[in-house]
Design an enzyme around this catalytic site. Structure first.
Site, PDB file in Angstrom:
ATOM      1  N   ARG A  97      29.934 -22.479 -11.655  1.00  0.00           N
ATOM      2  CA  ARG A  97      30.175 -21.071 -11.967  1.00  0.00           C
ATOM      3  C   ARG A  97      31.547 -20.887 -12.615  1.00  0.00           C
ATOM      4  O   ARG A  97      32.178 -19.839 -12.492  1.00  0.00           O
ATOM      5  CB  ARG A  97      30.095 -20.232 -10.704  1.00  0.00           C
ATOM      6  N   LYS A 117      36.364 -18.299 -13.509  1.00  0.00           N
ATOM      7  CA  LYS A 117      35.550 -18.655 -12.341  1.00  0.00           C
ATOM      8  C   LYS A 117      34.662 -17.458 -12.013  1.00  0.00           C
ATOM      9  O   LYS A 117      35.168 -16.364 -11.795  1.00  0.00           O
ATOM     10  CB  LYS A 117      36.481 -18.988 -11.173  1.00  0.00           C
ATOM     11  N   ASP A 256      35.965 -33.366  -4.596  1.00  0.00           N
ATOM     12  CA  ASP A 256      35.943 -32.572  -5.824  1.00  0.00           C
ATOM     13  C   ASP A 256      36.978 -31.454  -5.764  1.00  0.00           C
ATOM     14  O   ASP A 256      37.231 -30.785  -6.767  1.00  0.00           O
ATOM     15  CB  ASP A 256      34.552 -31.965  -6.058  1.00  0.00           C
TER      16      ASP A 256
HETATM   17  P1  AMP Z   1      33.247 -25.234  -4.042  1.00  0.00           P
HETATM   18  O1  AMP Z   1      32.834 -24.991  -2.628  1.00  0.00           O
HETATM   19  O2  AMP Z   1      33.820 -24.019  -4.693  1.00  0.00           O
HETATM   20  O3  AMP Z   1      34.091 -26.432  -4.219  1.00  0.00           O
HETATM   21  O4  AMP Z   1      31.917 -25.472  -4.846  1.00  0.00           O
HETATM   22  C1  AMP Z   1      31.101 -26.605  -4.691  1.00  0.00           C
HETATM   23  C2  AMP Z   1      30.141 -26.671  -5.831  1.00  0.00           C
HETATM   24  O5  AMP Z   1      29.266 -25.556  -5.798  1.00  0.00           O
HETATM   25  C3  AMP Z   1      30.787 -26.655  -7.195  1.00  0.00           C
HETATM   26  O6  AMP Z   1      30.022 -27.495  -8.014  1.00  0.00           O
HETATM   27  C4  AMP Z   1      30.667 -25.212  -7.584  1.00  0.00           C
HETATM   28  O7  AMP Z   1      30.721 -25.044  -8.987  1.00  0.00           O
HETATM   29  C5  AMP Z   1      29.304 -24.850  -7.028  1.00  0.00           C
HETATM   30  N1  AMP Z   1      29.132 -23.418  -6.756  1.00  0.00           N
HETATM   31  C6  AMP Z   1      29.743 -22.672  -5.808  1.00  0.00           C
HETATM   32  N2  AMP Z   1      29.322 -21.395  -5.861  1.00  0.00           N
HETATM   33  C7  AMP Z   1      28.422 -21.308  -6.865  1.00  0.00           C
HETATM   34  C8  AMP Z   1      27.611 -20.253  -7.430  1.00  0.00           C
HETATM   35  N3  AMP Z   1      27.669 -19.009  -6.967  1.00  0.00           N
HETATM   36  N4  AMP Z   1      26.805 -20.567  -8.465  1.00  0.00           N
HETATM   37  C9  AMP Z   1      26.747 -21.819  -8.957  1.00  0.00           C
HETATM   38  N5  AMP Z   1      27.465 -22.836  -8.469  1.00  0.00           N
HETATM   39  C10 AMP Z   1      28.291 -22.605  -7.435  1.00  0.00           C
HETATM   40 MG    MG Z   2      35.367 -26.732  -5.703  1.00  0.00          MG
END
Ligand code: AMP
Ligand code: MG
Length: 491
Positions: A97, A117, A256
């Site tokens: 996203r 974002k 990540d």
């Molecule tokens: P994070 O917890 O922010 O590190 O996200 C983990 C993964 O989930 C990453 O690949 C993000 O881009 C994806 N992600 C988190 N929220 C969303 C969303 N609402 N739509 C698509 N991908 C998401």
């Molecule tokens: Mg992340």
């Protein structure tokens, strides 16, 4: 003479070096336009330091950029590919996203990523909607700016724009896009992705890129890829020490979410600890406490080992020798971390020289804080201002003994009493973004469209070592409640 038109140029000066990497590292893609962009908050000092014109950014076309409805000149938007260990499990991820617009070349000669974002779905979105809610984006804005003011390397927040669209989470929420500024978005997980899905040449290209971008001085080393690993370790060690020294709990230290640059990244379920307890966890999904406060240094070491693994083919052509080089480098992490932490803890106690017993002095205090559930920030603040009687420890004979030991120790250094006090003032913040304060600011903003609470909070957090009378009010700990504070990921 400058004309009005020149004054109104936003000042975007974008390059796209990441887009010149092999194609496996990204997908080119434009943000998905939103219904009615509205600027909620703009970080004017940050904009100025990036060479951007706040007035132009606030104009209609300026705000359209922050919402994803307009691509700024020179941008080449893309979603980055990466992988990562999430709670220990390896998986393919990528910007689900987020979109990198490009790299702003600043007047000071630095290069920083400009990322949206919440800008829509990408090929890496999996089941996600690609969107973000206003509350969590403002939360990232507040906490990342607070971290910056605390002197902790971090990605920054340039702006939050509301989209005028609602998104579905547990309930309907107003949607928003955050514009994030980072030294880069290269992660441990980017290297894991290259090692697993790319060729050795892809991996080498990525490593060369990271070296050139973040560690140009390390390039001439005999083994440049070993230097890369060592330099990343050298930045993570003080970073994690700084987190521990202010009670910051990241909450989702997946590989990540660890940046090669040494900046704090990904403000999802993070929060600050109130009462000192190494087992403190806020994240609703961290049921095992993997990312608890006390585990953060160990997890950082674990993540760095994953980076080392990914780099193995570059470290030495002989695998066994590569492993032994990696192990040697990794062994340095805990030593470096401990040394940064000790220096920082000494500073929090007003001590600028070293004695072997300092560790015991520090550990004894922490132990007593844990026993008495003493507030982490306020205890050090009270010690700074000779108000030990105000802490949860007062009345404890053991603490009285500790205070005597500490005073004697402070006397055993060349620095004057005043210098020691000044060191403590610089090392112990009065204010941190306390959870109940952040929640109050978000509630006013999201539920009532009232941004004054947030603006006041941001102002107070912008100088956490000022120790002003106004800040007193922000030191109050939350009323004990039956329900522990909980934070959420991926919101
Ligand atoms: P994070 O917890 O922010 O590190 O996200 C983990 C993964 O989930 C990453 O690949 C993000 O881009 C994806 N992600 C988190 N929220 C969303 C969303 N609402 N739509 C698509 N991908 C998401
Ligand atoms: Mg992340």
């Amino acid at each position: 003479m400058t004309t009005r038109r020149e004054l109104m140029e936003p000042g975007w000066n974008l390059d796209n070096s990441y887009a010149r990497l092999p194609e496996i590292f990204y997908t080119r893609l434009e943000p998905a336009p939103v219904r009615s962009p509205e600027l909620i908050v703009l970080n004017e000092p940050l904009a100025a330091s990036l060479g951007l014109n706040a007035e132009a950014l606030r104009s209609e076309s300026g705000v359209e950029v922050f919402a994803g409805n307009r691509i700024p000149e020179g941008a080449s938007p893309l979603a980055q590919a990466y992988a990562g260990h999430q709670f220990g499990h390896f998986t393919m991820l990528g910007d689900g996203r987020a979109l990198l617009l490009g790299e702003q070349l600043t007047p000071q000669g630095s290069r920083v990523d400009i990322q949206l974002k919440g800008s829509g779905r990408t090929p890496y979105s999996r089941r996600g909607d690609g969107r973000a809610a206003l509350g969590p984006m403002l939360r990232e804005y507040i906490i990342s700016e607070a971290m910056h003011a605390l002197g902790i390397p971090t990605t920054r927040s340039l702006a939050v724009a509301a989209t005028g669209e609602s998104i579905l989470r547990e309930s309907e929420q107003p949607g928003a896009v955050l514009t994030r500024v980072a030294a880069s978005h290269l992660r441990v997980g980017t290297f894991q992705y290259a090692a697993n899905w790319g060729t050795v040449e892809d991996l080498r290209t990525l490593a060369d890129y990271a070296l050139q971008r973040h560690f140009p001085d390390a390039e001439d080393g005999q083994n440049r890829y070993l230097s890369l690993l060592q330099e990343v370790i050298k930045r993570q060690a003080p970073l994690i020490a700084k987190w521990q020294l202010v009670g910051f709990i990241h909450g989702v230290m997946n590989t990540d979410n660890m940046a090669i640059s040494g900046e704090t990244i990904d403000y999802g379920p993070c929060a600050f600890m109130d009462a000192y307890d190494p087992a403190t966890v806020f994240s609703s999904i961290d049921t095992q406490g993997r990312y608890a406060y006390g585990n953060q240094p160990g997890i950082a070491g674990w993540n760095l080992a994953r980076l080392a693994e990914a780099l193995l083919p570059l470290l030495h052509e002989d695998e066994e020798q590569a492993i032994s080089l990696a192990e040697e480098a990794l062994a340095g992490f805990s030593e470096q971390y401990r040394s940064h932490w000790l220096t920082g803890m000494r500073a929090k106690l007003g001590i600028s020289n070293e004695e072997p017993e300092d560790e015991a002095l520090i550990e004894d205090l922490l132990q007593q804080m844990q026993t008495h559930q003493a507030d982490f920030t306020n205890t050090f603040r009270a010690l700074t201002f000779d108000k030990a009687g105000d802490t949860a420890l007062s009345g404890s004979p053991k603490f009285a003994q500790w205070l005597e030991r500490w005073q004697a120790r402070r006397g055993r250094q060349e620095e004057s009493k005043d210098a020691s006090h000044q060191l403590m003032r610089r090392s112990n913040p009065s204010v941190i973004p306390r959870n109940h304060r952040v929640e109050a600011a978000l509630e006013a903003a999201v539920d009532h469209g009232d941004y004054r609470v947030m603006e006041q909070l941001l102002a107070v957090l912008s100088d956490p070592f000022a120790h002003t009378a106004e800040q007193e009010d922000y030191c109050t700990v939350p009323e004990p409640s039956g329900r522990p504070y909980r934070t959420y990921c991926g919101t």
